[in-house]
Design a protein around this motif. Structure first.
Motif, short mmCIF file in Angstrom:
data_model
loop_
_atom_site.label_atom_id
_atom_site.label_comp_id
_atom_site.label_asym_id
_atom_site.label_seq_id
_atom_site.Cartn_x
_atom_site.Cartn_y
_atom_site.Cartn_z
N LEU A 133 0.82 -1.21 0.00
CA LEU A 133 0.00 0.00 0.00
C LEU A 133 0.86 1.26 0.00
CD1 LEU A 133 -2.73 -1.03 2.61
CD2 LEU A 133 -2.78 -1.29 0.12
N GLY A 134 2.08 1.13 0.49
CA GLY A 134 3.03 2.24 0.47
C GLY A 134 2.76 3.31 1.50
N VAL A 135 2.07 2.97 2.60
CA VAL A 135 1.67 3.96 3.59
C VAL A 135 2.69 4.01 4.72
CG1 VAL A 135 -0.13 4.67 5.20
CG2 VAL A 135 -0.76 3.62 3.02
N ARG A 136 3.33 5.17 4.87
CA ARG A 136 4.32 5.38 5.93
C ARG A 136 4.20 6.80 6.46
NH1 ARG A 136 9.18 1.93 5.29
NH2 ARG A 136 8.87 0.54 3.50
N ASP B 179 0.58 13.80 10.22
CA ASP B 179 -0.03 14.92 9.48
C ASP B 179 0.52 15.01 8.06
OD1 ASP B 179 2.48 15.88 10.12
OD2 ASP B 179 1.78 17.82 10.85
N LYS B 180 1.64 14.36 7.81
CA LYS B 180 2.14 14.16 6.45
C LYS B 180 2.59 12.71 6.32
CE LYS B 180 4.33 17.35 4.20
NZ LYS B 180 5.37 18.31 3.71
N PHE B 181 2.09 12.04 5.29
CA PHE B 181 2.44 10.63 5.14
C PHE B 181 2.63 10.30 3.66
CE2 PHE B 181 -2.18 10.87 5.06
CZ PHE B 181 -2.56 10.03 4.02
N ALA B 182 3.35 9.20 3.44
CA ALA B 182 3.63 8.74 2.08
C ALA B 182 2.58 7.72 1.64
CB ALA B 182 5.01 8.10 2.02
N VAL B 183 2.24 7.79 0.36
CA VAL B 183 1.51 6.71 -0.31
C VAL B 183 2.34 6.37 -1.54
CG1 VAL B 183 -0.61 5.99 -1.46
CG2 VAL B 183 -0.73 7.51 0.52
N LYS B 184 3.10 5.30 -1.42
CA LYS B 184 3.99 4.88 -2.50
C LYS B 184 3.83 3.38 -2.72
CE LYS B 184 8.83 5.17 -4.00
NZ LYS B 184 10.23 5.49 -3.60
N PRO B 185 2.70 2.98 -3.29
CA PRO B 185 2.44 1.54 -3.44
C PRO B 185 3.32 0.92 -4.51
CG PRO B 185 0.71 2.82 -4.48
CD PRO B 185 1.60 3.80 -3.80
N CYS B 186 3.55 -0.37 -4.36
CA CYS B 186 4.21 -1.13 -5.42
C CYS B 186 3.18 -2.05 -6.06
CB CYS B 186 5.40 -1.91 -4.89
SG CYS B 186 5.00 -3.26 -3.75
N ALA C 283 -4.62 16.22 7.27
CA ALA C 283 -3.40 15.50 6.86
C ALA C 283 -3.13 15.75 5.38
CB ALA C 283 -3.54 14.02 7.13
N THR C 284 -1.89 15.44 4.98
CA THR C 284 -1.46 15.57 3.59
C THR C 284 -0.75 14.29 3.19
OG1 THR C 284 -1.14 17.95 3.85
CG2 THR C 284 -0.07 16.90 1.96
N ALA C 285 -1.08 13.77 2.01
CA ALA C 285 -0.44 12.56 1.49
C ALA C 285 0.51 12.94 0.36
CB ALA C 285 -1.49 11.59 0.97
N MET C 286 1.73 12.44 0.46
CA MET C 286 2.71 12.62 -0.61
C MET C 286 2.69 11.32 -1.43
SD MET C 286 3.55 15.60 0.24
CE MET C 286 4.79 15.89 -1.03
N VAL C 287 2.08 11.37 -2.59
CA VAL C 287 1.85 10.18 -3.41
C VAL C 287 2.97 10.06 -4.44
CG1 VAL C 287 0.23 9.01 -4.96
CG2 VAL C 287 -0.63 10.42 -3.08
N THR C 288 3.52 8.86 -4.53
CA THR C 288 4.57 8.58 -5.52
C THR C 288 4.12 7.39 -6.36
OG1 THR C 288 6.28 9.39 -4.02
CG2 THR C 288 6.99 8.04 -5.89
N LEU C 289 4.01 7.60 -7.65
CA LEU C 289 3.58 6.57 -8.60
C LEU C 289 4.61 6.47 -9.73
CD1 LEU C 289 -0.18 7.60 -8.86
CD2 LEU C 289 0.80 5.77 -7.46
N PRO C 290 4.55 5.43 -10.51
CA PRO C 290 5.48 5.34 -11.65
C PRO C 290 5.39 6.55 -12.58
CG PRO C 290 4.39 3.23 -11.28
CD PRO C 290 3.73 4.22 -10.38
#
Length: 848
Positions: free
Chosen positions: A767-770, A777-784, A824-831
């Motif tokens: 899921l890439g959630v860290r 309040d700031k988290f990553a969403v970087k799923p594989c 909160a804010t999500a920093m999303v990283t996708l291909p």
């Protein structure tokens, strides 16, 4: 428009009446129907008996957190009211909760024991009759029964929990429970009753060598009870009733009790009406004061051990000796609840035996329990309860055998699973059934090993808070469980045991078994504080233990060789596959990842954490010092084990490569080659593990980080030996201690959380959630998106609300959904790139 506070917690606990002993911390989560919303201001009021004691007024702040800054609190119950405003100034509905403040107090209650003043196998019974002129408006019960207590008032179970108080090093600290018992009391006669079990306090036949080595500083010793009842009446009058020699004491039907051996109840020894207001004391004598001292009393602040679920047997079959073996379908930690036939003959003896596994002949496999007898026995009297639940023991089991039951035991027994009440709203599932079962097994194993301690196992003669296992376990725990109140207790257990001169900590806390110094891999001490910071935004645990943390790493520094290597190691990367371990001590030491490499690596990691802690606490000079020391250890590590041009760490094993990459200890120019070697070490052995209890967690994480997600997924979903899937192929419903299915009295727990730490992969990688900032309040969403998996979803409960992520691969198009909590804010990283999402529900699609 919908805008409402949906979660209001005091010291990270939503339950009203939360017990606090310091300035309470208030956190809250809100739900808003509009996207891109956050808090602009809040207003909070703390009241006592209808009178405000602290009002913040309108505070302009985005932080959904407040620390009490009002006048000194008095012991007792408080009401809290909260309103917040969104970014547009719109005010939410009002949220309310309560907490109970427990300040420093002088107890009038004395430590008492039975008139004979000796430990026995049986439980001790205590009674105090009181007469009240009127019903109090507030009544608080304080109790510390060492080993374990069971307290009733007028026959009512007031604590509604098990295994109180929490085990501790009793010569240093003793926990006491605080319970609101106002509803249990009545005008006129009342009976306060307590049963005192042995718990860890009396362990005849166990740990004799440890007792001989460490003597009185161990937690073993005489059982004792301290109770205090504090009453407040409508006119403001107060009354305090405490344990003393006027309390009556004696013995009853619990004639034997041991957490390892089980309980024996002989109802022929029951004293009718002993727990009612009218009891006149037949067979009881005045108590005496307990001899010898114990440590200071502190309140038990974390969640109690409570019933989690009840299970009926899935199958029942006859054993060769005439007993019946019941299979409850899953491996649990808890006890059995036995129905007692109403027409049972006096003297009838029913025994319940427990085990995790059965033998080929269908009988229980009890050899894996070592010395623990794990037998509960009920002997019928003239009058018997409708059902029987032991009070002072628990077992790890899937199977139970009933012997002596008068009829076929079809519905005679249910299994009660209990644990600290910390299960969160987090979950994970995906399109692979094996992965889903692995996740369920990991979660069950974690909960089966939380009983005031983060134990290694719940079934055999051990059940200790092992620090080695916890170093990786503690990174997963706060995803699955609400650890905001249990982590500080665990850290305190370690600090209490620390040698004040050398800084040494020990392998188990409270100390029961250890070498002279814990294995340096016990970074769990610092990791628990760090996870408190990341998941709860809590700095108090770090601040309180900063100096002890420093002493522990200073102890490791003194173990270094002249080259800067920590040669000392007890376990290292422990209990890997048998063909990658030596043949010493049940074949657990890795032969491919050297223990000194692990010890030195964790020494470096501790310095990096200490630098972060120093920065957090405003100590720039110490931060610089720790960064310099980390650099020295890094240089020694690289010189000793790393071939920088080739990216080889030691011999290139999976564990050595993954650990070095996870530490961030390698030069940047070396990381790509090191990751390639890590992948080759996986591929060249057919995508099977060669790692132990620590690096098995790091390996899939680093494979994903460096672009080998498919390899990580193959490892995680492997069902051949060695793997968690192989355990499931062998019928496992919890995680084993070893990859092998083992019998006998060696290392063969079948409910052991250490390998469950790989579950971090589901949340943090699939899921890439860290968390990126403390408190989420700031988290990553970087799923594989590994090949062969078409769908995954999950939820992570945080103090700001629930983060939900779902992705689905539809013929090469990936649909992603993310729910970002209010504030909160999500920093999303996708291909396809990286971007930021603010609060609300988000859907997007891209080519996979």
């Amino acid at each position: 428009m919908y805008f409402q506070i949906e979660k209001f917690a005091v010291n990270y606990n939503e339950r009203p009446g939360t017990l606090v002993a310091d300035a309470p911390v208030f956190t809250w989560a809100a739900r808003h129907s509009a996207d891109d919303q956050h808090q602009s201001a809040y207003s909070l009021t703390v009241s006592r008996k209808g009178e405000a004691v602290w009002e913040t007024g309108l505070v302009e702040a985005s932080s959904q957190r407040a620390v009490y800054r009002g006048p000194a609190l008095e012991s007792g119950l408080y009401d809290v009211t909260l309103t917040i405003r969104d970014r547009d100034g719109v005010e939410s509905g009002e949220a309310k909760t309560t907490f109970c403040f427990e300040g420093q107090r002088d107890f009038v209650g004395k430590w008492i024991t039975t008139a004979d003043g000796i430990n026995t196998d049986g439980a001790k019974y205590f009674f105090k009759g009181i007469t009240l002129s009127e019903k109090p408006v507030e009544a608080l019960l304080f109790a510390s029964g060492i080993g374990y207590q069971y307290v009733t008032i007028n026959g009512i179970d007031v604590e509604k929990s098990f295994l109180n108080p929490a085990v501790s090093q009793f010569d240093k600290i003793c926990y006491y429970t605080v319970t609101d018992v106002t509803d249990a009391l009545q005008s006129g006669k009342n009976g306060i009753c307590a049963i005192l079990g042995n718990g860890w306090r009396s362990m005849d036949g166990y740990f004799e060598a440890e007792k001989a080595d460490m003597g009185d500083r161990l937690l073993f010793g005489d059982c004792r009870l301290m109770v205090q009842l504090e009453l407040t009446y409508a006119d403001g009058r107060k009354e305090v009733i405490g344990t003393d020699e006027s309390w009556l004491s004696g013995y009853g039907p619990i004639v034997k009790n041991s957490i390892f051996d089980g309980e024996v109840w002989d109802m022929r020894a029951a004293i009718p009406g002993w727990d009612t207001p009218d009891f006149a004391g037949e067979g009881f004598e005045p108590s005496i004061l307990a001899k010898g001292g114990v440590g200071r009393l502190i309140p038990q602040l974390h969640e109690p051990v409570r019933e989690r679920e009840r299970l009926s047997p899935k199958t029942i079959h006859r054993a060769a000796d005439g007993g019946y073996v019941l299979d409850f379908g899953v491996n649990i930690a808890g006890i059995g609840c036995l129905k007692i036939p109403c027409d049972i003959a006096e003297g009838t003896e029913i025994t319940l035996e427990f085990a995790e596994e059965i033998l080929p002949n269908g009988d229980l496999d009890k050899e894996t329990l070592r010395r623990a007898k794990v037998v509960d026995t009920f002997i019928a009297g003239k009058e018997n309860p409708a059902e029987w639940i032991p009070r002072f023991t628990y077992h790890g089991f899937r199977y139970a055998k009933i012997t002596g039951y008068p009829t076929f035991p079809g519905d005679a027994m249910t299994a009660i699973a209990f644990s600290n009440e910390v299960k969160s709203r987090s979950f994970f599932r995906c399109g692979n059934p094996l992965a889903n079962q692995i996740y369920e097994n990991i979660l069950r194993t974690e909960l089966d090993n939380l009983h005031h301690l983060a134990t290694d196992c719940p079934q055999r003669d051990e059940r200790m808070g092992w620090m080695n296992d916890a170093t990786v376990r503690f990174e997963l725990s706060p995803y699955n469980c609400r650890m905001g109140r249990l982590f500080p207790k665990i850290v305190r257990d370690i600090t209490v045991e620390q040698d004040p001169k050398s800084g040494a900590i020990y392998s188990t806390a409270p100390l029961i078994w250890s070498g002279p110094i814990a294995d340096p891999v016990c970074s769990s001490y610092l990791v628990a504080g760090y996870q408190m910071l990341l998941h709860y935004g809590d700095t108090q645990t770090i601040a309180e233990n900063y100096e002890p943390y420093k002493r522990w790493n200073r102890c490791l520094a003194e173990l270094c060789t002249e080259e800067g290597i920590v040669e000392y190691s007890s376990y290292g990367d422990w209990a890997g596959p048998a063909d990658y371990c030596d043949r010493v001590f049940d074949g657990c030491h890795s032969i491919v990842t050297p223990s000194p490499l692990m010890s030195t690596g964790y020494h470096y990691y501790n310095y990096t954490l200490l630098a972060k802690f120093a920065d957090l606490l405003g100590k720039p000079e110490e931060k610089a010092e720790f960064e310099a020391k980390a650099a020295e250890v890094r240089e020694a590590f690289l010189k000793k084990w790393v071939d920088i041009p080739r990216g080889y760490v030691h011999n290139g094993s999976q564990g050595a490569q993954a650990f070095a990459l996870w530490l961030g200890i390698l030069p940047k120019e070396c990381e790509k080659a090191a990751a390639a070697q890590m992948f080759d070490a996986v591929k060249n052995v057919g995508y099977r593990l060669t790692t132990g209890n620590l690096t098995s967690k790091y390996l899939p994480e680093m494979l994903v980080k460096y672009g080998y997600a498919d390899a990580a997924w193959k490892l995680m979903t492997r069902d051949e030996y060695p793997s968690l899937g192989y355990m499931i192929q062998n019928g496992a419903t919890t995680i084993w201690e070893r990859f092998e299915f083992k019998r006998g009295s060696g290392m063969n727990s079948h409910c052991h959380p250490m390998y469950g730490a790989v579950g971090h992969f589901f949340y943090a990688d699939l899921l890439g959630v860290r968390p990126l900032n403390p408190g989420w309040d700031k988290f990553a969403v970087k799923p594989c998106f590994p090949e062969g998996l078409l769908y995954a979803e999950g939820q992570v409960e945080t103090i700001l609300g629930n983060i939900y992520v779902r992705w689905q691969n539809q013929m090469g198009q990936i649909d992603l959904m993310v729910d970002v909590p209010f504030g909160a804010t999500a920093m999303v990283t996708l291909p396809t790139g990286s971007f930021e999402l603010t609060s609300g529900w988000h859907s997007l699609s891209f080519e996979g």
